[in-house]
Write an enzyme that holds these catalytic residues in place. Structure first.
Site, PDB file in Angstrom:
ATOM      1  N   PHE A  85       0.889  -0.999  -0.148  1.00 47.70           N
ATOM      2  CA  PHE A  85       0.012   0.130  -0.007  1.00 47.70           C
ATOM      3  C   PHE A  85       0.908   1.164  -0.027  1.00 47.70           C
ATOM      4  CE2 PHE A  85      -2.511   3.249   2.312  1.00 47.70           C
ATOM      5  CZ  PHE A  85      -3.653   3.433   1.177  1.00 47.70           C
ATOM      6  N   ASP A 156       5.660  -2.967   9.051  1.00 47.09           N
ATOM      7  CA  ASP A 156       4.340  -2.463   8.748  1.00 47.09           C
ATOM      8  C   ASP A 156       3.336  -3.662   9.001  1.00 47.09           C
ATOM      9  OD1 ASP A 156       1.828  -1.445   7.576  1.00 47.09           O
ATOM     10  OD2 ASP A 156       3.026  -0.621   5.825  1.00 47.09           O
ATOM     11  N   HIS A 159      -1.717  -4.986   8.371  1.00 46.19           N
ATOM     12  CA  HIS A 159      -2.789  -6.349   7.837  1.00 46.19           C
ATOM     13  C   HIS A 159      -2.588  -7.337   9.127  1.00 46.19           C
ATOM     14  CE1 HIS A 159      -2.407  -5.770   3.449  1.00 46.19           C
ATOM     15  NE2 HIS A 159      -2.432  -4.618   3.801  1.00 46.19           N
ATOM     16  N   GLN A 182      -7.916   1.797  10.647  1.00 43.52           N
ATOM     17  CA  GLN A 182      -8.547   2.354   9.809  1.00 43.52           C
ATOM     18  C   GLN A 182      -9.657   1.250   9.292  1.00 43.52           C
ATOM     19  OE1 GLN A 182      -8.736   0.838   6.090  1.00 43.52           O
ATOM     20  NE2 GLN A 182      -9.967   2.297   5.394  1.00 43.52           N
ATOM     21  N   LYS A 185      -9.419  -2.558   8.008  1.00 44.39           N
ATOM     22  CA  LYS A 185      -8.806  -3.476   8.988  1.00 44.39           C
ATOM     23  C   LYS A 185      -9.373  -4.014   9.998  1.00 44.39           C
ATOM     24  CE  LYS A 185      -5.684  -0.612   6.867  1.00 44.39           C
ATOM     25  NZ  LYS A 185      -4.946  -0.692   5.744  1.00 44.39           N
ATOM     26  N   ARG A 214       6.317  18.279  22.692  1.00 49.90           N
ATOM     27  CA  ARG A 214       5.984  18.567  24.251  1.00 49.90           C
ATOM     28  C   ARG A 214       6.109  17.582  25.072  1.00 49.90           C
ATOM     29  NH1 ARG A 214       0.212  21.015  25.673  1.00 49.90           N
ATOM     30  NH2 ARG A 214       0.820  21.927  27.576  1.00 49.90           N
ATOM     31  N   TYR A 220       5.007  24.209  28.207  1.00 49.79           N
ATOM     32  CA  TYR A 220       4.711  24.791  27.398  1.00 49.79           C
ATOM     33  C   TYR A 220       6.089  24.948  26.340  1.00 49.79           C
ATOM     34  CZ  TYR A 220      -0.365  25.557  27.093  1.00 49.79           C
ATOM     35  OH  TYR A 220      -1.821  25.088  26.784  1.00 49.79           O
ATOM     36  N   ARG A 230      -1.744  12.252  18.163  1.00 52.50           N
ATOM     37  CA  ARG A 230      -2.310  11.398  18.928  1.00 52.50           C
ATOM     38  C   ARG A 230      -3.767  10.982  18.777  1.00 52.50           C
ATOM     39  NH1 ARG A 230      -0.931  16.623  21.573  1.00 52.50           N
ATOM     40  NH2 ARG A 230      -3.407  17.172  21.255  1.00 52.50           N
TER      41      ARG A 230
END
Ligand code: PLP
Length: 392
Positions: A85, A156, A159, A182, A185, A214, A220, A230
């Site tokens: 992919f 990867d 799958h 996604q 899957k 961070r 900050y 995230r």
């Protein structure tokens, strides 16, 4: 016709709904006040035999985060299978590095370890094996090559949730394993991804990179230039229960795949993905087979796929060779990393005849179709058998 296309997927239980509702009622939507995110990360890393996990926005970002955390960047070369992919390749390009294709195996569609070393140069930094449809790449051989040439391994595993090589879960061999949640899957929150690693150091680096540079907490002060990868608490709430269901689902898909393989065994020109002994658990995130049109009076693959869909069997053609997509046109004009590139990089599919054949022949049926009963699967084989009769 076509009424079976969206059989039972995604599966969402009462408990999943309860968890999501609880997050909404308690105003727990993000990592900052999360509960399920941390439960999910613990449970997902245990499932894959590693100590560290970060839940992220998607599988593409997980790959980008992996490359960035390992310090791969400008002008570095990363070996990836020619057949995969596109995200496996774009994650490398986005780091201003160069994806170098490697030929795949004809039977498993996974990267061929015997063809890796011929592509290694002094600029090679990493290999990204892709475990196609949950079939393990030959990790012993790949780890040997990585050790010999001092290369990073990023698996990867988009799958390969819950899949195993010999005794060891996929994603736990390399420096990093990346996953996708996604919609298509085998575990899903619509979108989402995971980054797993055995290394505390890599995890600490990735924890900074995935959070705008961070350190987690109130500061900050941003320690480095990066982005936000995230996952939300709602996604984790949906995913948590799927870890518990995964093993049973893999068993069902496995036995139904073996059954379907038997049903299509005597159909000339239908060659299912083969299973090596070392792929001890294969998750079957899709049922893949080669459609060899010469056995079907040269009727094109598109026609065969449309015929399956018309008969209520969801089916898709597989990925092209990654560098045959339009984004690889005019490389030297479009991408700075290719401007000063000395090596004569000419992506040519003639050099990858097996990948080419697989990208042209493979048809896949989504994993949820493997939850159908044996009567349906037998009927599926009958429908395939009748294809030539119907169209000739
Ligand atoms: C789906 C997929 C990805 C990307 O995952 P997303 O969550 O869609 O970004 C990466 N690699 C492979 C092999 C995939 O199938």
């Amino acid at each position: 016709m076509g009424e079976n296309l969206n059989t039972q997927w995604p599966i969402i239980t009462e408990l999943d709904k309860q968890r999501v509702l609880e997050c909404l009622e308690e105003g727990r939507l993000w990592r900052g006040n999360a509960k399920y995110i941390f439960e999910f990360e613990k449970s997902f890393s245990e499932l894959h035999g590693v100590d560290f996990c970060l839940s992220v926005t998607n599988g593409t970002h997980a790959l980008e985060l992996a490359l960035e955390s390992l310090g791969i960047g400008s002008g570095d070369e990363v070996l990836i299978p020619a057949y995969t992919f596109i995200s496996t390749a774009t994650a490398v390009l986005i780091r201003n590095a160069i994806p170098i294709p490697v030929e795949v195996c004809e039977d498993t569609y996974c990267i061929n370890p015997l063809r890796i070393e011929e592509q290694i140069t002094s600029k090679t930094k990493a290999i990204i094996p892709v475990h196609i449809a949950g079939h393990a790449c030959d990790m012993d051989e790949i780890m040997k090559i990585a050790g010999k040439h001092n290369l990073y391994i990023i698996e990867d595993c988009a799958h390969a949730h819950g899949s195993v090589y010999k005794e060891k879960p996929l994603g736990s061999f390399g420096d990093v394993g990346t996953f996708s949640f996604q919609a298509s899957k085998v575990m899903t929150a619509g979108e989402g991804g995971a980054f797993i690693t055995k290394s505390k150091e890599v995890w600490e680096k990735a924890s900074l990179i995935f959070n705008c540079g961070r350190p987690m907490g109130a500061t900050y002060d941003h320690l480095l230039l990066s982005s936000n990868y995230r996952m939300s608490e709602l996604q984790a709430a949906l995913l948590l229960g799927q870890i518990d269901r995964l093993k049973k689902q893999i068993e069902t898909r496995n036995s139904n795949t073996q059954f379907l393989n038997k049903c299509v065994k005597n159909i000339d020109g239908i060659r299912p993905q083969q299973r090596k002994e070392y792929a001890t658990v294969q998750g079957y995130s899709m049922y893949m087979f080669r459609y060899q049109k010469e056995y079907f009076n040269n009727l094109p693959r598109e026609m065969f796929i449309n015929y399956l869909i018309d008969n209520g069997i969801p089916a898709f053609k597989t990925y092209p060779i990654f560098f045959e997509t339009s984004l690889f046109d005019n490389l030297k004009e479009k991408y700075t990393q290719f401007h000063h590139y000395n090596r004569d990089i000419q992506y040519s599919s003639d050099d990858f005849p097996i990948s080419k054949k697989i990208s042209e022949e493979v048809v896949w049926i989504p994993h949820y179709y493997l939850f159908h009963d044996q009567i349906d699967l037998e009927r599926t084989a009958q429908i395939i058998r009748k294809f030539v009769e119907v169209y000739d």
